[in-house]
Scaffold this motif. Sequence first.
Motif, PDB file in Angstrom:
ATOM      1  N   ALA A 183       0.970  -1.318   0.138  1.00 32.60           N
ATOM      2  CA  ALA A 183      -0.004   0.082   0.104  1.00 32.60           C
ATOM      3  C   ALA A 183       0.827   1.341   0.008  1.00 32.60           C
ATOM      4  N   LEU A 184       0.599   2.462  -0.836  1.00 36.04           N
ATOM      5  CA  LEU A 184       1.063   3.333  -0.682  1.00 36.04           C
ATOM      6  C   LEU A 184       0.224   4.449   0.090  1.00 36.04           C
ATOM      7  N   THR A 185       1.004   5.272   1.070  1.00 35.39           N
ATOM      8  CA  THR A 185       0.276   6.398   1.641  1.00 35.39           C
ATOM      9  C   THR A 185       0.950   7.776   1.468  1.00 35.39           C
ATOM     10  N   HIS A 186       0.102   8.957   1.875  1.00 36.29           N
ATOM     11  CA  HIS A 186       0.545  10.189   1.764  1.00 36.29           C
ATOM     12  C   HIS A 186       1.330  10.473   2.809  1.00 36.29           C
ATOM     13  N   SER A 187       1.314   9.684   3.986  1.00 35.93           N
ATOM     14  CA  SER A 187       2.137  10.197   5.304  1.00 35.93           C
ATOM     15  C   SER A 187       2.641   9.036   6.031  1.00 35.93           C
ATOM     16  N   ARG A 188       3.554   9.215   6.986  1.00 36.00           N
ATOM     17  CA  ARG A 188       3.844   8.196   7.862  1.00 36.00           C
ATOM     18  C   ARG A 188       2.641   7.772   8.923  1.00 36.00           C
ATOM     19  N   VAL A 189       2.255   8.933   9.183  1.00 36.77           N
ATOM     20  CA  VAL A 189       1.036   8.887  10.353  1.00 36.77           C
ATOM     21  C   VAL A 189      -0.083   8.051   9.619  1.00 36.77           C
ATOM     22  N   GLN A 190      -0.530   8.386   8.755  1.00 41.30           N
ATOM     23  CA  GLN A 190      -1.425   7.381   7.844  1.00 41.30           C
ATOM     24  C   GLN A 190      -0.991   5.882   7.598  1.00 41.30           C
ATOM     25  N   GLN A 191       0.273   6.051   7.286  1.00 45.15           N
ATOM     26  CA  GLN A 191       0.665   4.342   7.426  1.00 45.15           C
ATOM     27  C   GLN A 191       0.662   3.557   8.396  1.00 45.15           C
ATOM     28  N   GLU A 192       0.938   4.465   9.635  1.00 43.73           N
ATOM     29  CA  GLU A 192       1.146   3.654  10.806  1.00 43.73           C
ATOM     30  C   GLU A 192      -0.354   3.381  11.292  1.00 43.73           C
ATOM     31  N   LYS A 193      -1.231   4.197  11.020  1.00 42.53           N
ATOM     32  CA  LYS A 193      -2.818   4.069  11.489  1.00 42.53           C
ATOM     33  C   LYS A 193      -3.313   2.707  10.543  1.00 42.53           C
ATOM     34  N   ILE A 194      -2.822   2.718   9.385  1.00 47.05           N
ATOM     35  CA  ILE A 194      -3.329   1.688   8.464  1.00 47.05           C
ATOM     36  C   ILE A 194      -2.540   0.247   8.961  1.00 47.05           C
ATOM     37  N   ARG A 195      -1.342   0.404   9.374  1.00 49.60           N
ATOM     38  CA  ARG A 195      -0.465  -0.806   9.953  1.00 49.60           C
ATOM     39  C   ARG A 195      -1.308  -1.373  11.014  1.00 49.60           C
ATOM     40  N   ASP A 196      -1.765  -0.260  12.014  1.00 49.47           N
ATOM     41  CA  ASP A 196      -2.418  -0.968  13.226  1.00 49.47           C
ATOM     42  C   ASP A 196      -3.787  -1.483  12.892  1.00 49.47           C
ATOM     43  N   THR A 197      -4.558  -1.050  12.133  1.00 50.58           N
ATOM     44  CA  THR A 197      -5.788  -1.600  11.711  1.00 50.58           C
ATOM     45  C   THR A 197      -5.708  -2.914  10.940  1.00 50.58           C
ATOM     46  N   ILE A 198      -4.769  -3.126  10.043  1.00 53.69           N
ATOM     47  CA  ILE A 198      -4.416  -4.318   9.342  1.00 53.69           C
ATOM     48  C   ILE A 198      -4.004  -5.379  10.448  1.00 53.69           C
ATOM     49  N   GLY A 199      -3.231  -5.053  11.181  1.00 50.32           N
ATOM     50  CA  GLY A 199      -2.692  -5.766  12.011  1.00 50.32           C
ATOM     51  C   GLY A 199      -3.748  -6.338  13.257  1.00 50.32           C
ATOM     52  N   ARG A 200      -4.797  -5.450  13.510  1.00 53.51           N
ATOM     53  CA  ARG A 200      -5.841  -5.907  14.258  1.00 53.51           C
ATOM     54  C   ARG A 200      -6.790  -6.645  13.577  1.00 53.51           C
ATOM     55  N   ILE A 201      -7.358  -6.635  12.241  1.00 57.10           N
ATOM     56  CA  ILE A 201      -8.197  -7.176  11.639  1.00 57.10           C
ATOM     57  C   ILE A 201      -7.643  -8.594  10.860  1.00 57.10           C
ATOM     58  N   PHE A 202      -6.440  -8.545  10.659  1.00 64.26           N
ATOM     59  CA  PHE A 202      -5.533  -9.782  10.073  1.00 64.26           C
ATOM     60  C   PHE A 202      -4.486 -10.161  11.084  1.00 64.26           C
ATOM     61  N   PRO A 203      -4.576 -10.608  12.181  1.00 60.52           N
ATOM     62  CA  PRO A 203      -3.350 -10.531  13.071  1.00 60.52           C
ATOM     63  C   PRO A 203      -2.510 -11.885  12.597  1.00 60.52           C
ATOM     64  N   PHE A 204      -2.700 -12.671  11.734  1.00 57.41           N
ATOM     65  CA  PHE A 204      -1.889 -13.722  11.247  1.00 57.41           C
ATOM     66  C   PHE A 204      -1.182 -13.031  10.133  1.00 57.41           C
ATOM     67  N   CYS A 205      -1.283 -11.982   9.711  1.00 56.19           N
ATOM     68  CA  CYS A 205      -0.271 -11.351   8.617  1.00 56.19           C
ATOM     69  C   CYS A 205       0.916 -10.962   9.062  1.00 56.19           C
ATOM     70  N   ARG A 206       1.929 -10.864   8.395  1.00 55.58           N
ATOM     71  CA  ARG A 206       3.219 -10.076   8.464  1.00 55.58           C
ATOM     72  C   ARG A 206       3.094  -8.904   8.119  1.00 55.58           C
ATOM     73  N   ILE A 207       3.420  -7.745   8.837  1.00 59.36           N
ATOM     74  CA  ILE A 207       3.437  -6.469   8.218  1.00 59.36           C
ATOM     75  C   ILE A 207       4.670  -5.588   8.399  1.00 59.36           C
ATOM     76  N   PHE A 208       5.009  -5.001   7.208  1.00 55.59           N
ATOM     77  CA  PHE A 208       6.320  -4.326   7.345  1.00 55.59           C
ATOM     78  C   PHE A 208       6.050  -2.777   6.949  1.00 55.59           C
ATOM     79  N   VAL A 209       6.861  -1.773   7.545  1.00 52.85           N
ATOM     80  CA  VAL A 209       6.652  -0.379   7.325  1.00 52.85           C
ATOM     81  C   VAL A 209       7.878  -0.349   6.749  1.00 52.85           C
ATOM     82  N   CYS A 210       7.940   0.269   5.365  1.00 51.15           N
ATOM     83  CA  CYS A 210       9.172   0.677   4.834  1.00 51.15           C
ATOM     84  C   CYS A 210       9.279   2.000   4.159  1.00 51.15           C
TER      85      CYS A 210
END
Length: 281
Positions: free
Chosen positions: A254-281
């Motif tokens: 996923a591409l995001t406009h900001s780091r803040v937005q990126q981290e919010k999406i990371r937290d949401t995805i981690g909560r909904i799909f806890p089995f996924c591996r998520i990386f912030v790059c």
Amino acid sequence: MVSNLHEDAPAKINLHLKVTACRSDGYHELDISFWPLYALSDQIELEFRPRCLRLACNDKNLPEHGNICLTAAEKYATATGIEPEWFFNLHKNIPLAAGLGGGSSDAAAVLRMLNRHYKVLSAEQLAELAVSIGADVPYFLDPRPAFATGIGEKLFYPEFKLPELHVLLVNPGFPVSASWAYRHLNPSRIGPGNNAMLDSLKQGHLDKIAAVVANDLEEPVLRKFPLLTIIKQTLLEHGATAACMSGSGPTLFALTHSRVQQEKIRDTIGRIFPFCRIFVC
């Protein structure tokens, strides 16, 4: 005594992947872009041991026999006439068979490391050796933003200033075979490429880049694994400007406009799909 050598092997995403033709040798002609992700890298250490060609890895799902790193080392030894005295220690961080180029990057790191030490092969010779190992390996000899044609080995590096991209990776935890993805590609999608991604990166506006993010291999993989469609829709619904599969998948970026937005999406995805591996790059 020769000191141990170390090399990082970064992941990549493909901002666009267009299949332009099928080849008789089983490969496909591509119009493709590479974007390296140094925040997600494997690490390789080379220890010199007499009459040795071995590999140890922290990931037990990656057997030593047939490993692409040893293939690269064997081909380098054959091309140069150098007797191997190499013990490689590979620390895997990039998921396996994930569409992120981990194996190809590892192989290229081995070639870079060996040639930096022995200084035998020219850049052209090293690139020729790399493509005999795998289609993506030449790119990883110099992993920076690039465009490619052929099977991915004919590389072009933009000379203009590139925008900063905030990339979020979501890996569902299962592998996908690249050969399977290509075999199940819809033939109607095969056709000429264009300069849309190049032009969008030159303009530097994320919305324009997002509009041309695409991957011809996404359709068959998402059809086989409906979970990926759900994850992609969730990324977009929670603010991602673009979401797409990288390479032959199954990792989504996923591409995001900001780091803040990126981290919010990371937290949401981690909560909904806890089995996924998520990386912030």
